[in-house]
Scaffold this motif. Sequence first.
Motif, PDB file in Angstrom:
ATOM      1  N   GLU A 137      20.368 -13.550   6.983  1.00  0.00           N
ATOM      2  CA  GLU A 137      19.403 -14.598   6.652  1.00  0.00           C
ATOM      3  C   GLU A 137      19.209 -15.608   7.781  1.00  0.00           C
ATOM      4  O   GLU A 137      18.268 -16.385   7.757  1.00  0.00           O
ATOM      5  CB  GLU A 137      19.846 -15.322   5.381  1.00  0.00           C
ATOM      6  N   TYR A 138      20.098 -15.594   8.742  1.00  0.00           N
ATOM      7  CA  TYR A 138      20.031 -16.590   9.814  1.00  0.00           C
ATOM      8  C   TYR A 138      19.068 -16.144  10.907  1.00  0.00           C
ATOM      9  O   TYR A 138      19.084 -14.987  11.334  1.00  0.00           O
ATOM     10  CB  TYR A 138      21.417 -16.852  10.381  1.00  0.00           C
ATOM     11  N   GLU A 139      18.244 -17.084  11.354  1.00  0.00           N
ATOM     12  CA  GLU A 139      17.157 -16.761  12.271  1.00  0.00           C
ATOM     13  C   GLU A 139      17.507 -16.998  13.730  1.00  0.00           C
ATOM     14  O   GLU A 139      16.934 -16.371  14.614  1.00  0.00           O
ATOM     15  CB  GLU A 139      15.940 -17.611  11.893  1.00  0.00           C
ATOM     16  N   TYR A 140      18.380 -17.941  13.981  1.00  0.00           N
ATOM     17  CA  TYR A 140      18.699 -18.310  15.358  1.00  0.00           C
ATOM     18  C   TYR A 140      20.200 -18.205  15.570  1.00  0.00           C
ATOM     19  O   TYR A 140      20.987 -18.605  14.713  1.00  0.00           O
ATOM     20  CB  TYR A 140      18.233 -19.740  15.649  1.00  0.00           C
ATOM     21  N   TRP A 141      20.565 -17.692  16.730  1.00  0.00           N
ATOM     22  CA  TRP A 141      21.974 -17.462  17.044  1.00  0.00           C
ATOM     23  C   TRP A 141      22.311 -17.957  18.439  1.00  0.00           C
ATOM     24  O   TRP A 141      21.487 -17.887  19.359  1.00  0.00           O
ATOM     25  CB  TRP A 141      22.292 -15.963  16.972  1.00  0.00           C
ATOM     26  N   GLY A 142      23.540 -18.455  18.578  1.00  0.00           N
ATOM     27  CA  GLY A 142      24.038 -18.796  19.900  1.00  0.00           C
ATOM     28  C   GLY A 142      24.621 -17.571  20.572  1.00  0.00           C
ATOM     29  O   GLY A 142      24.637 -16.479  20.002  1.00  0.00           O
ATOM     30  N   GLN A 143      25.121 -17.771  21.788  1.00  0.00           N
ATOM     31  CA  GLN A 143      25.619 -16.645  22.573  1.00  0.00           C
ATOM     32  C   GLN A 143      27.077 -16.309  22.252  1.00  0.00           C
ATOM     33  O   GLN A 143      27.568 -15.254  22.639  1.00  0.00           O
ATOM     34  CB  GLN A 143      25.481 -16.947  24.071  1.00  0.00           C
ATOM     35  N   GLY A 144      27.747 -17.180  21.549  1.00  0.00           N
ATOM     36  CA  GLY A 144      29.125 -16.946  21.141  1.00  0.00           C
ATOM     37  C   GLY A 144      30.132 -17.569  22.094  1.00  0.00           C
ATOM     38  O   GLY A 144      29.857 -17.774  23.280  1.00  0.00           O
ATOM     39  N   THR A 145      31.293 -17.896  21.560  1.00  0.00           N
ATOM     40  CA  THR A 145      32.394 -18.418  22.361  1.00  0.00           C
ATOM     41  C   THR A 145      33.678 -17.730  21.909  1.00  0.00           C
ATOM     42  O   THR A 145      33.924 -17.571  20.716  1.00  0.00           O
ATOM     43  CB  THR A 145      32.491 -19.957  22.238  1.00  0.00           C
ATOM     44  N   VAL A 176      35.084 -13.548  18.672  1.00  0.00           N
ATOM     45  CA  VAL A 176      33.988 -14.314  19.247  1.00  0.00           C
ATOM     46  C   VAL A 176      33.337 -15.071  18.100  1.00  0.00           C
ATOM     47  O   VAL A 176      32.998 -14.487  17.069  1.00  0.00           O
ATOM     48  CB  VAL A 176      32.961 -13.411  19.950  1.00  0.00           C
ATOM     49  N   TYR A 177      33.198 -16.369  18.279  1.00  0.00           N
ATOM     50  CA  TYR A 177      32.627 -17.219  17.241  1.00  0.00           C
ATOM     51  C   TYR A 177      31.178 -17.546  17.604  1.00  0.00           C
ATOM     52  O   TYR A 177      30.891 -17.982  18.720  1.00  0.00           O
ATOM     53  CB  TYR A 177      33.439 -18.491  17.087  1.00  0.00           C
ATOM     54  N   TYR A 178      30.305 -17.364  16.628  1.00  0.00           N
ATOM     55  CA  TYR A 178      28.881 -17.623  16.809  1.00  0.00           C
ATOM     56  C   TYR A 178      28.420 -18.694  15.831  1.00  0.00           C
ATOM     57  O   TYR A 178      28.830 -18.695  14.671  1.00  0.00           O
ATOM     58  CB  TYR A 178      28.064 -16.363  16.527  1.00  0.00           C
ATOM     59  N   CYS A 179      27.544 -19.568  16.290  1.00  0.00           N
ATOM     60  CA  CYS A 179      26.871 -20.432  15.336  1.00  0.00           C
ATOM     61  C   CYS A 179      25.460 -19.906  15.143  1.00  0.00           C
ATOM     62  O   CYS A 179      24.894 -19.242  16.026  1.00  0.00           O
ATOM     63  CB  CYS A 179      26.888 -21.892  15.762  1.00  0.00           C
ATOM     64  N   ALA A 180      24.911 -20.195  13.988  1.00  0.00           N
ATOM     65  CA  ALA A 180      23.593 -19.702  13.625  1.00  0.00           C
ATOM     66  C   ALA A 180      22.886 -20.739  12.761  1.00  0.00           C
ATOM     67  O   ALA A 180      23.542 -21.525  12.070  1.00  0.00           O
ATOM     68  CB  ALA A 180      23.719 -18.379  12.878  1.00  0.00           C
ATOM     69  N   ALA A 181      21.568 -20.708  12.795  1.00  0.00           N
ATOM     70  CA  ALA A 181      20.783 -21.664  12.026  1.00  0.00           C
ATOM     71  C   ALA A 181      19.702 -20.933  11.235  1.00  0.00           C
ATOM     72  O   ALA A 181      19.187 -19.895  11.655  1.00  0.00           O
ATOM     73  CB  ALA A 181      20.137 -22.701  12.951  1.00  0.00           C
ATOM     74  N   VAL A 182      19.385 -21.509  10.084  1.00  0.00           N
ATOM     75  CA  VAL A 182      18.381 -20.910   9.213  1.00  0.00           C
ATOM     76  C   VAL A 182      17.543 -22.019   8.606  1.00  0.00           C
ATOM     77  O   VAL A 182      18.046 -23.084   8.260  1.00  0.00           O
ATOM     78  CB  VAL A 182      19.044 -20.057   8.106  1.00  0.00           C
ATOM     79  N   THR A 183      16.242 -21.775   8.467  1.00  0.00           N
ATOM     80  CA  THR A 183      15.334 -22.801   7.962  1.00  0.00           C
ATOM     81  C   THR A 183      15.512 -23.048   6.472  1.00  0.00           C
ATOM     82  O   THR A 183      15.176 -24.122   5.982  1.00  0.00           O
ATOM     83  CB  THR A 183      13.876 -22.420   8.236  1.00  0.00           C
ATOM     84  N   ILE A 184      16.037 -22.077   5.761  1.00  0.00           N
ATOM     85  CA  ILE A 184      16.310 -22.267   4.335  1.00  0.00           C
ATOM     86  C   ILE A 184      17.643 -22.997   4.212  1.00  0.00           C
ATOM     87  O   ILE A 184      18.674 -22.492   4.637  1.00  0.00           O
ATOM     88  CB  ILE A 184      16.351 -20.927   3.597  1.00  0.00           C
ATOM     89  N   ASP A 185      17.631 -24.144   3.615  1.00  0.00           N
ATOM     90  CA  ASP A 185      18.816 -25.012   3.570  1.00  0.00           C
ATOM     91  C   ASP A 185      19.736 -24.640   2.416  1.00  0.00           C
ATOM     92  O   ASP A 185      20.001 -25.435   1.508  1.00  0.00           O
ATOM     93  CB  ASP A 185      18.371 -26.471   3.447  1.00  0.00           C
TER      94      ASP A 185
END
Length: 123
Positions: free
Chosen positions: A109-117, A92-101
């Motif tokens: 360290e990642y704050e936001y996550w998708g539901q996965g595919t 299952v592949y997830y994308c994630a986002a973090v405010t620290i670039d």
Amino acid sequence: QVQLVESGGGLVRAGDSLTLSCTASGHTAGYATGWFRQAPGKGREFVASIRWSDSRTYYATSVQGRFTITRDNAKNTVYLQMNSLNSEDTAVYYCAAVTIDSGSSASAEYEYWGQGTQVTVSS
């Protein structure tokens, strides 16, 4: 609030290619984005990441040379082009986002996550 939605997963044969998309809603300017994956019975592992500021990319050794991460800021979308897929890429592949670039490979360290595919590669 940031929401991430992955798409593009599916069942493919070994050697095939597949492109995953991660579309974000909400304020994501300045956020680095990463792709992670989790195979059955295993922990979540880093795949690739891309920084917002300069689109610098980072890859896990296992996918270096086969996967490419890109982003289209106008569409708030990050892509993961996967070539030469093999059975070990099944996960299952997830994308994630973090405010620290930083393009970090650390999932914590990642704050936001998708539901996965789901990506399944048949041999």
